[in-house]
Design a protein around this motif. Structure first.
Motif, short mmCIF file in Angstrom:
data_model
loop_
_atom_site.label_atom_id
_atom_site.label_comp_id
_atom_site.label_asym_id
_atom_site.label_seq_id
_atom_site.Cartn_x
_atom_site.Cartn_y
_atom_site.Cartn_z
N LYS A 89 0.82 -1.24 0.00
CA LYS A 89 0.00 0.00 0.00
C LYS A 89 0.84 1.28 0.00
O LYS A 89 0.32 2.35 -0.22
N ARG A 90 2.14 1.14 0.31
CA ARG A 90 3.03 2.31 0.40
C ARG A 90 2.55 3.29 1.48
O ARG A 90 2.65 4.52 1.31
N LEU A 91 2.00 2.73 2.56
CA LEU A 91 1.41 3.57 3.61
C LEU A 91 2.40 4.58 4.18
O LEU A 91 2.09 5.77 4.32
N ARG A 92 3.62 4.11 4.50
CA ARG A 92 4.57 4.99 5.20
C ARG A 92 5.03 6.15 4.31
O ARG A 92 5.01 7.30 4.76
N PRO A 93 5.40 5.88 3.04
CA PRO A 93 5.70 7.02 2.15
C PRO A 93 4.49 7.95 1.97
O PRO A 93 4.65 9.18 1.96
N LEU A 94 3.29 7.37 1.85
CA LEU A 94 2.09 8.20 1.67
C LEU A 94 1.89 9.16 2.84
O LEU A 94 1.54 10.32 2.65
N LEU A 95 2.11 8.64 4.05
CA LEU A 95 1.93 9.50 5.24
C LEU A 95 2.90 10.67 5.19
O LEU A 95 2.52 11.83 5.38
N LEU A 96 4.16 10.36 4.90
CA LEU A 96 5.19 11.41 4.88
C LEU A 96 4.87 12.47 3.81
O LEU A 96 4.86 13.67 4.08
N ILE A 154 7.25 11.88 11.87
CA ILE A 154 8.21 12.83 12.45
C ILE A 154 9.24 13.27 11.41
O ILE A 154 9.69 14.42 11.42
N SER A 155 9.59 12.38 10.47
CA SER A 155 10.49 12.80 9.39
C SER A 155 9.87 13.95 8.62
O SER A 155 10.55 14.93 8.29
N ALA A 156 8.57 13.83 8.32
CA ALA A 156 7.89 14.94 7.63
C ALA A 156 7.97 16.21 8.46
O ALA A 156 8.24 17.30 7.94
N GLY A 157 7.75 16.06 9.77
CA GLY A 157 7.82 17.22 10.66
C GLY A 157 9.20 17.86 10.68
O GLY A 157 9.34 19.10 10.68
N ILE A 158 10.24 17.02 10.66
CA ILE A 158 11.63 17.54 10.65
C ILE A 158 11.90 18.25 9.32
O ILE A 158 12.44 19.36 9.29
N ILE A 159 11.50 17.62 8.22
CA ILE A 159 11.75 18.22 6.89
C ILE A 159 11.00 19.55 6.76
O ILE A 159 11.52 20.52 6.20
#
Ligand code: GRG
Length: 271
Positions: free
Chosen positions: A37-44, A180-185
């Motif tokens: 599903k590519r869930l983790r990339p989709l979330l970011l 959190i990676s999205a938040g950091i970026i």
């Protein structure tokens, strides 16, 4: 959302094309594509989009997290772990190829993921934060601990706290890494990062509880009794209540952080 999945698949294909050894390349291609599903990339990527951040800033981290996820699935399926013959409707990597190649493909995915975090044009201090977080969430106090706890023997049976801890490490920790990676970026402030942390807690658990509930409906109860699941320890009805509560909490946090944009719609649809 399909455009995000296409973007991730395109980048992962570029990675696969750099692999020189053909055996290793085929095993890695088989595990990464066509993929889940590519869930983790989709979330970011959805979080970045809701914050009006260029997706180019997050695509390498998104792929790196999918590579870590893919490694974990290959290892989880091995005879020494869950010993599964099928995943995503196809033979598991060790069944399709062989055990040593499966182990090595997973080793390569985990190792190469850290190089992927460091690709692109983000400032070095951001890259270091991403790499440290990835190591923390995937490592000895993260996803690997979850797998150790899942493999452990429970002579007196599992209780709710045991199952919750397994889910927090096996499922929530990589979801936390994406959020959190999205938040950091996006350079969010510490309060906003804390809210993303809370979101990963409720969404991570809710995602796994929903998976457990769906499996419990499909499988026979003997199989369910062998697994660390919410339906096993608190029953199906209570699991549904907890899922509803955690979904509500997730949506409240998203509303507070981003309003009812794409992430809100995504989480509402998934849960
Ligand atoms: C081997 C260190 C190590 C860890 C393995 C990921 C994992 C930990 C085990 C797989 C089994 C499992 C139920 C894990 C919980 C996390 C989870 C829900 C994985 C499946 O994720 P999806 O649904 O999979 O996103 P797809 O196939 O869509 O990518």
């Amino acid at each position: 959302m399909t455009q995000y999945i296409d973007l991730v698949n395109e980048k992962l294909t570029e990675y696969i094309n750099t692999i020189e050894n053909k055996e290793l390349q085929e095993a890695i291609r088989y595990s990464l594509l066509p993929g889940g599903k590519r869930l983790r990339p989709l979330l970011l990527l959805t979080i970045l989009n809701d914050l009006n951040v260029d997706l180019e800033d997050g695509i390498n981290a998104a792929c790196a997290i999918e590579m870590i996820h893919s490694y974990s699935l290959i290892h989880d399926d091995l005879p020494a772990m869950d010993n599964d013959d099928y995943r995503r409707g196809q033979l598991t990597v060790h069944k399709k190829f062989n055990e040593s190649l499966a182990i090595l493909a997973a080793d390569a995915l985990l190792t190469d993921a850290f190089r992927y975090f460091c690709k692109g044009k983000l400032p070095n201090e951001v890259l270091v934060k991403l790499v440290v977080l990835a190591s923390k969430n995937a490592g000895c106090n993260g996803m690997v601990e979850g797998q150790v706890l899942d493999m452990a023997k429970y002579p007196n049976g599992l209780n709710l706290e045991d199952v919750k801890k397994i889910h927090l490490h096996k499922t929530k920790d990589l979801i936390n890494l994406s959020m959190i990676s999205a938040g950091i970026i996006a350079n969010l402030n510490p309060d906003e990062i804390n809210l993303l942390d809370d979101l990963s807690y409720y969404f991570g658990l809710a995602f796994q509880i929903k998976d457990d509930i769906d499996d419990a409906k499909e499988e026979n109860s003997d199989i369910i009794n062998d697994k660390a699941t919410y339906p096993k320890v608190v029953g199906l009805e209570k699991s549904k209540e907890i899922l509803k509560e955690y979904k509500q909490k997730s949506l409240e946090i998203i509303h507070q952080l981003f309003g009812e944009k794409d992430l809100y719609q995504l989480i509402e649809r998934i849960l």
